[in-house]
Write a protein that holds these residues in place. Structure first.
Motif, PDB file in Angstrom:
ATOM      1  N   GLY A  72       0.735  -1.118   0.027  1.00  0.00           N
ATOM      2  CA  GLY A  72      -0.020  -0.089  -0.074  1.00  0.00           C
ATOM      3  C   GLY A  72       0.825   1.240   0.030  1.00  0.00           C
ATOM      4  N   SER A  73       2.189   1.366   0.815  1.00  0.00           N
ATOM      5  CA  SER A  73       2.980   2.451   0.733  1.00  0.00           C
ATOM      6  C   SER A  73       3.520   2.915  -0.422  1.00  0.00           C
ATOM      7  N   ILE A  74       4.008   1.799  -1.057  1.00  0.00           N
ATOM      8  CA  ILE A  74       4.642   1.776  -2.363  1.00  0.00           C
ATOM      9  C   ILE A  74       3.618   2.374  -3.458  1.00  0.00           C
ATOM     10  N   LEU A  75       2.323   2.140  -3.322  1.00  0.00           N
ATOM     11  CA  LEU A  75       1.374   2.549  -4.303  1.00  0.00           C
ATOM     12  C   LEU A  75       1.036   4.046  -3.908  1.00  0.00           C
ATOM     13  N   ILE A  76       1.512   4.362  -2.783  1.00  0.00           N
ATOM     14  CA  ILE A  76       1.160   5.747  -2.361  1.00  0.00           C
ATOM     15  C   ILE A  76       2.333   6.630  -3.006  1.00  0.00           C
ATOM     16  N   ILE A  77       3.653   5.845  -2.663  1.00  0.00           N
ATOM     17  CA  ILE A  77       4.889   6.724  -3.419  1.00  0.00           C
ATOM     18  C   ILE A  77       4.769   7.050  -4.870  1.00  0.00           C
ATOM     19  N   MET A  78       4.132   5.894  -5.528  1.00  0.00           N
ATOM     20  CA  MET A  78       3.945   5.996  -6.983  1.00  0.00           C
ATOM     21  C   MET A  78       3.110   7.312  -7.415  1.00  0.00           C
ATOM     22  N   GLN A  79       2.034   7.450  -6.736  1.00  0.00           N
ATOM     23  CA  GLN A  79       1.312   8.564  -7.000  1.00  0.00           C
ATOM     24  C   GLN A  79       1.749   9.974  -6.685  1.00  0.00           C
ATOM     25  N   PHE A  80       2.881  10.035  -5.778  1.00  0.00           N
ATOM     26  CA  PHE A  80       3.417  11.288  -5.580  1.00  0.00           C
ATOM     27  C   PHE A  80       4.778  11.617  -6.286  1.00  0.00           C
ATOM     28  N   GLY A  81       5.129  10.348  -7.030  1.00  0.00           N
ATOM     29  CA  GLY A  81       6.184  10.904  -8.040  1.00  0.00           C
ATOM     30  C   GLY A  81       7.370  11.072  -7.100  1.00  0.00           C
ATOM     31  N   ASP A  82       8.154  12.389  -7.617  1.00  0.00           N
ATOM     32  CA  ASP A  82       9.178  12.647  -7.324  1.00  0.00           C
ATOM     33  C   ASP A  82       9.091  13.899  -6.260  1.00  0.00           C
ATOM     34  N   LYS A  83       8.094  13.954  -5.569  1.00  0.00           N
ATOM     35  CA  LYS A  83       7.709  15.314  -4.907  1.00  0.00           C
ATOM     36  C   LYS A  83       7.619  14.875  -3.406  1.00  0.00           C
ATOM     37  N   LEU A  84       8.920  14.841  -2.781  1.00  0.00           N
ATOM     38  CA  LEU A  84       9.289  14.634  -1.312  1.00  0.00           C
ATOM     39  C   LEU A  84       8.635  15.540  -0.520  1.00  0.00           C
ATOM     40  N   LYS A  85       8.557  16.928  -0.652  1.00  0.00           N
ATOM     41  CA  LYS A  85       8.001  17.622   0.561  1.00  0.00           C
ATOM     42  C   LYS A  85       6.572  17.552   0.524  1.00  0.00           C
ATOM     43  N   GLU A  86       5.960  17.310  -0.668  1.00  0.00           N
ATOM     44  CA  GLU A  86       4.373  17.329  -0.961  1.00  0.00           C
ATOM     45  C   GLU A  86       3.874  15.853   0.059  1.00  0.00           C
ATOM     46  N   LEU A  87       4.637  14.734  -0.115  1.00  0.00           N
ATOM     47  CA  LEU A  87       4.401  13.652   0.755  1.00  0.00           C
ATOM     48  C   LEU A  87       4.473  13.651   1.985  1.00  0.00           C
ATOM     49  N   VAL A  88       5.782  14.382   2.392  1.00  0.00           N
ATOM     50  CA  VAL A  88       5.908  14.557   3.788  1.00  0.00           C
ATOM     51  C   VAL A  88       4.719  15.420   4.530  1.00  0.00           C
ATOM     52  N   ASP A  89       4.761  16.622   3.755  1.00  0.00           N
ATOM     53  CA  ASP A  89       3.809  17.640   4.408  1.00  0.00           C
ATOM     54  C   ASP A  89       2.302  17.103   4.335  1.00  0.00           C
ATOM     55  N   PHE A  90       1.879  16.201   3.591  1.00  0.00           N
ATOM     56  CA  PHE A  90       0.547  15.701   3.573  1.00  0.00           C
ATOM     57  C   PHE A  90       0.546  14.618   4.922  1.00  0.00           C
ATOM     58  N   ALA A  91       1.325  13.895   4.795  1.00  0.00           N
ATOM     59  CA  ALA A  91       1.719  12.802   5.944  1.00  0.00           C
ATOM     60  C   ALA A  91       1.609  13.538   7.381  1.00  0.00           C
ATOM     61  N   THR A  92       2.423  14.373   7.477  1.00  0.00           N
ATOM     62  CA  THR A  92       2.316  14.997   8.763  1.00  0.00           C
ATOM     63  C   THR A  92       1.391  15.819   9.094  1.00  0.00           C
ATOM     64  N   THR A  93       0.637  16.340   8.097  1.00  0.00           N
ATOM     65  CA  THR A  93      -0.541  17.464   8.454  1.00  0.00           C
ATOM     66  C   THR A  93      -1.856  16.269   8.737  1.00  0.00           C
ATOM     67  N   LEU A  94      -1.750  14.951   8.018  1.00  0.00           N
ATOM     68  CA  LEU A  94      -2.772  14.429   8.677  1.00  0.00           C
ATOM     69  C   LEU A  94      -2.590  13.756   9.952  1.00  0.00           C
ATOM     70  N   SER A  95      -1.446  13.459  10.302  1.00  0.00           N
ATOM     71  CA  SER A  95      -1.116  13.147  11.676  1.00  0.00           C
ATOM     72  C   SER A  95      -1.509  14.379  12.830  1.00  0.00           C
ATOM     73  N   PHE A  96      -1.414  15.698  12.384  1.00  0.00           N
ATOM     74  CA  PHE A  96      -1.753  16.731  13.029  1.00  0.00           C
ATOM     75  C   PHE A  96      -3.229  16.501  13.428  1.00  0.00           C
ATOM     76  N   LEU A  97      -3.954  16.478  12.389  1.00  0.00           N
ATOM     77  CA  LEU A  97      -5.259  16.726  12.219  1.00  0.00           C
ATOM     78  C   LEU A  97      -6.314  15.564  13.082  1.00  0.00           C
ATOM     79  N   VAL A  98      -5.528  14.462  13.127  1.00  0.00           N
ATOM     80  CA  VAL A  98      -6.194  13.514  13.957  1.00  0.00           C
ATOM     81  C   VAL A  98      -5.698  13.494  15.682  1.00  0.00           C
ATOM     82  N   ALA A  99      -4.648  14.007  15.714  1.00  0.00           N
ATOM     83  CA  ALA A  99      -3.905  14.150  17.105  1.00  0.00           C
ATOM     84  C   ALA A  99      -4.881  14.375  18.045  1.00  0.00           C
ATOM     85  N   PRO A 100      -5.947  15.278  17.833  1.00  0.00           N
ATOM     86  CA  PRO A 100      -6.803  15.711  19.076  1.00  0.00           C
ATOM     87  C   PRO A 100      -7.486  14.283  19.715  1.00  0.00           C
TER      88      PRO A 100
END
Length: 416
Positions: A339-367
């Motif tokens: 599943g993670s490899i499929l996600i990586i394939m969708q983001f291509g070479d966009k490191l910052k976008e993938l990291v920012d999306f994952a970290t933002t998602l974590s913050f939104l569920v944190a409460p």
């Protein structure tokens, strides 16, 4: 004294594992980016996130020590609907988080071995190695690897920070304009930064699982004070490291007009070069190996944490007495990798976008996780004499307000 040392030697493990897991994407990528793009103006938010998120991680260790069960077992005690809610949060985040950590790890792997032609196969290779290590050794192997590979990077980071501080900040570019923190992109990055600062609150459940695993591994049941002291040492280390990486990003990059690359291997090269330019070029290969080792330890911990969590959730939902089945563990690791490899394939070479999306998602569920952890340790589920002190309870309440407020602020800014 010898008895005290013996007891702490048996106890040490989960807190160190927590620290070395956190010193991954949140530090190497996000903290360095924060310093490079905003300088020390963002330091207050880093400290605030570390302080106000602390109680929810401690709650996981406290609950595990007192009850002898993980905090995921506690979610079921709150009600089956809360366990299902946690399952939903886990399913919604596990592939994105693993993809982000895996993508960064692959960048440091490619930088270390100077290869750039494998593409997605780098991730496949890394995930396969992780799967084999965890499926053969599980916690004992993970615990041993993490303790070894974290030490060199910690020493290197402190050394680089001190040298950068002595040498002073980079000469500012005459056309340099600081990035605005309070526009849409700045707020988005701030939320992403705090999402994994020092790491995602989801990891509190992993820490409780690792605490139980350590007890099973050693056959030694530490006192509550010993478990909490061990965790606090790990938490202090990872919090200080976040500040050091922020400082390095500020001193080496902020004001230079030079940006960090979006490609994962080029980003890794830039980070390692930052250390080598500060410490000395002789250190390049040592830093490259250490950075990859820490990231590899992080991806191992992420695979193990999510697999243990998911296995425990399924066990509780099916009302089984126990489920230490190696087959189910292996199956979850494989599903997570694919599943993670499929996600990586969708983001291509966009490191910052993938990291920012994952970290933002974590913050939104944190409460949500914060409230559940708070209810378990402050309410009726733990004896009064094992509950946190008044100031930890107060800090926990402040943390819930902080996380909820920023999450709502982000949603309002983003969608309204």
């Amino acid at each position: 004294m010898s008895d005290l040392l013996y007891r702490y030697r048996k106890t040490f493990g989960p807190g160190i594992l927590f620290a070395c897991t956190a010193i991954g994407v949140s530090h190497l990528v996000q903290s360095t980016r924060a310093g490079a793009e905003f300088g020390f103006m963002i330091l207050g938010f880093v400290i605030l996130a570390n302080v106000l998120k602390y109680p929810f991680f401690e709650h996981g260790s406290r609950y595990a020590n007192v009850t002898g069960t993980s905090i995921i077992d506690g979610y079921e005690k709150l009600g089956r609907k809360f366990l299902i809610l946690y399952l939903g949060i886990t399913l919604g985040s596990m592939f994105f988080v693993t993809a982000a950590v895996g993508f960064v790890t692959a960048g440091f792997f490619e930088n270390l071995f100077q290869i750039d032609f494998l593409g997605i196969w780098t991730m496949v290779l890394l995930f396969a190695i992780c799967g084999v290590i965890l499926c053969i050794g599980k916690f004992g192997t993970l615990d041993g690897i993490i303790k070894v590979i974290g030490f060199v990077l910690i020493i290197s980071t402190v050394t680089a920070f001190v040298l950068a501080l002595i040498n002073g900040p980079v000469e500012p570019n005459e056309n340099f304009l600081p990035r605005d923190l309070w526009n849409d992109s700045g707020i988005f990055f701030l939320i992403a930064l705090m999402g994994w600062m020092p790491t995602a609150i989801d990891l509190s459940s992993w820490n409780s699982l690792w605490t139980i695993a350590r007890i099973k591994q050693t056959g030694f049941r530490p006192k509550l004070k010993e478990t909490l002291t061990e965790f606090r040492i790990g938490y202090l280390v990872t919090s200080l490291m976040a500040i050091f990486f922020l400082g390095l990003g500020t001193l080496v990059f902020f004001g230079s007009g030079e940006s960090l690359p979006n490609n994962n291997s080029m980003f890794a090269h830039k980070i390692v070069t930052m250390f080598a330019d500060t410490i000395g070029q002789w250190s390049y290969i040592i830093i490259a190996a250490s950075a990859f080792s820490v990231m590899f330890g992080t991806i191992l911990a992420v695979f193990d944490g999510y697999s243990r969590s998911f296995q425990k959730i399924i066990q509780l939902l099916q009302k089984k007495e126990s489920d230490d089945s190696r087959k189910s563990y292996v199956a979850i690791v494989c599903i997570l990798a694919i599943g993670s490899i499929l996600i990586i394939m969708q983001f291509g070479d966009k490191l910052k976008e993938l990291v920012d999306f994952a970290t933002t998602l974590s913050f939104l569920v944190a409460p949500i996780i914060a409230v559940l952890n708070h209810k378990l340790v402050i309410g009726k589920f733990l004896p009064k004499d094992t509950q946190p002190s008044v100031w930890i309870k107060g800090l926990s309440m402040c943390g819930i307000v902080f996380l909820t407020g920023f999450a709502l602020f982000f949603i309002y800014t983003k969608f309204f």
